[in-house]
Design an enzyme around this catalytic site. Structure first.
Site, short mmCIF file in Angstrom:
data_model
loop_
_atom_site.label_atom_id
_atom_site.label_comp_id
_atom_site.label_asym_id
_atom_site.label_seq_id
_atom_site.Cartn_x
_atom_site.Cartn_y
_atom_site.Cartn_z
N ASP A 102 25.35 22.17 75.22
CA ASP A 102 26.10 22.47 76.44
C ASP A 102 25.75 23.90 76.85
OD1 ASP A 102 28.52 21.53 78.26
OD2 ASP A 102 29.07 23.53 77.56
N HIS A 316 28.58 13.32 76.03
CA HIS A 316 28.25 14.74 76.13
C HIS A 316 28.27 15.49 74.81
CE1 HIS A 316 27.70 18.54 78.10
NE2 HIS A 316 28.80 19.02 77.58
#
Length: 343
Positions: A102, A316
């Site tokens: 991320d 994610h």
């Protein structure tokens, strides 16, 4: 046999960072994303240490147990890259392999771009190398996705901060599940857009049960560390987003510069990042479908990039949702750095 994880604080680049570390050997730095901490690497630290690496996972500035500077301008990519370089030096090392997830991925990619002398190799999870500024600026994303796009929503001072700090465990639970491959609203990834009059968490209802990769104990570990900052629990983390436009301005002199060290990209096929488009209109999914082909933007940015690893069914939270697959990919990558050339 590798030692257990130890914790300590180090002073680097004007901030005090908490680090978790284990093992001996070549240095591997694990850089977490939003809204996480060193704990997001709980499945990787021991595995990499057992394979013969010195593994260090910091809480990056503004997060968890580390310092949270009050000035919004103290969270540019140049500050974050400075933290990484200073940490490598503080650890007494000449170089490190950087692995970022991320927001940690833009930090890793940008550090590799700016200081290849200090970066032996780099791996990014979820976020591909978008250079020079790390992420597409709000001046572009708001025209693509509207004012409700989550990165634009985060620009509003105090708004998302208060939303997430109101009930920290619940906020983390809803977001971690909602952005995963196991989210209860369906399996097709989509950009995160906040409808007018609502908050981001309103788009992520409570799941009736946690997915197998996440426990209430995991959520509490994150929550306890973020709670150390009180009402400002997430403000330091959101300040990273509030510098996206500035990052692109500050790093403009490096436009056209690439990454000249071995690189790896790992992403889940249900990660909402795969749906996001750059200024050229291409999505991350488009880049993956053309990865390795002539003129592909990802290959052009990082000529030594290995074939991307795409994890089926993964959302994610790459290294948390698929720890075994991620560990295998990282160890294969690290082992390959020492392998003799075959061409």
């Amino acid at each position: 046999m590798a030692s257990s994880i130890t914790h300590r604080f180090v002073d680097v680049n004007g901030v005090r960072l908490h680090i978790a570390e284990q093992g001996q050997g070549p240095l591997v730095l694990l850089l977490h994303g939003w809204p996480e901490s060193w704990y997001s690497w709980r499945h990787q630290i021991g595995a990499l240490a057992a394979a013969g690496y010195r593994v260090v996972a910091p809480d990056q500035r503004g997060y968890a147990r580390s310092d949270q500077p009050s000035d919004v301008g103290s969270y540019t990519l140049l500050h974050l890259v400075g933290d990484v370089i200073a940490l490598i030096d503080e650890l007494g090392e000449e170089q490190a392999v950087l692995v970022g997830h991320d927001w940690g991925a833009p930090v890793a990619w940008t550090t590799a771009m700016l200081r290849p002398d200090k970066v032996r190799a780099v791996a990014g999870l979820s976020i591909p190398p978008i250079l020079p500024g790390g992420l597409v600026p709000p001046s572009i994303t708001r025209t693509q996705y509207g004012e409700g796009f989550y990165q634009v929503y985060f620009q509003q001072p105090g708004v998302a901060d208060a939303e997430f700090a109101k009930d920290i465990p619940t906020s983390l639970r809803r977001f971690l599940v909602g952005a995963s491959g196991d989210n209860p609203l369906g399996k097709e990834p989509r950009p995160l857009v906040v409808p007018e009059g609502l908050g981001l968490l309103d788009t992520m209802p409570e799941s009736p049960e946690l997915p197998a990769w996440l426990t209430e104990e995991d959520i509490q570990v994150y929550a306890d560390d973020f709670a150390l900052h009180g009402e400002q629990a997430f403000t330091g983390a959101f300040n990273w987003y509030r510098n996206i436009e500035r990052n692109n301005e500050l790093l403009a002199p490096f436009r056209g510069r690439g990454i000249d060290v071995p690189a790896l990209y790992v992403v889940g096929d249900r990660d909402m990042v795969t749906t996001l488009r750059g200024p050229d209109g291409l999505s991350v999914g488009d880049l993956l479908r053309g990865a390795g082909g002539p003129g592909n933007p990802m290959s052009a940015v990082a000529p030594q990039m290995r074939a991307p690893v795409v994890l089926p069914g993964c959302g994610h939270w790459t290294q948390q949702e698929r720890p075994t697959e991620v560990n295998t990919a990282l160890l294969d990558f690290l082992t390959g750095l020492d392998a003799p050339a075959t061409r």
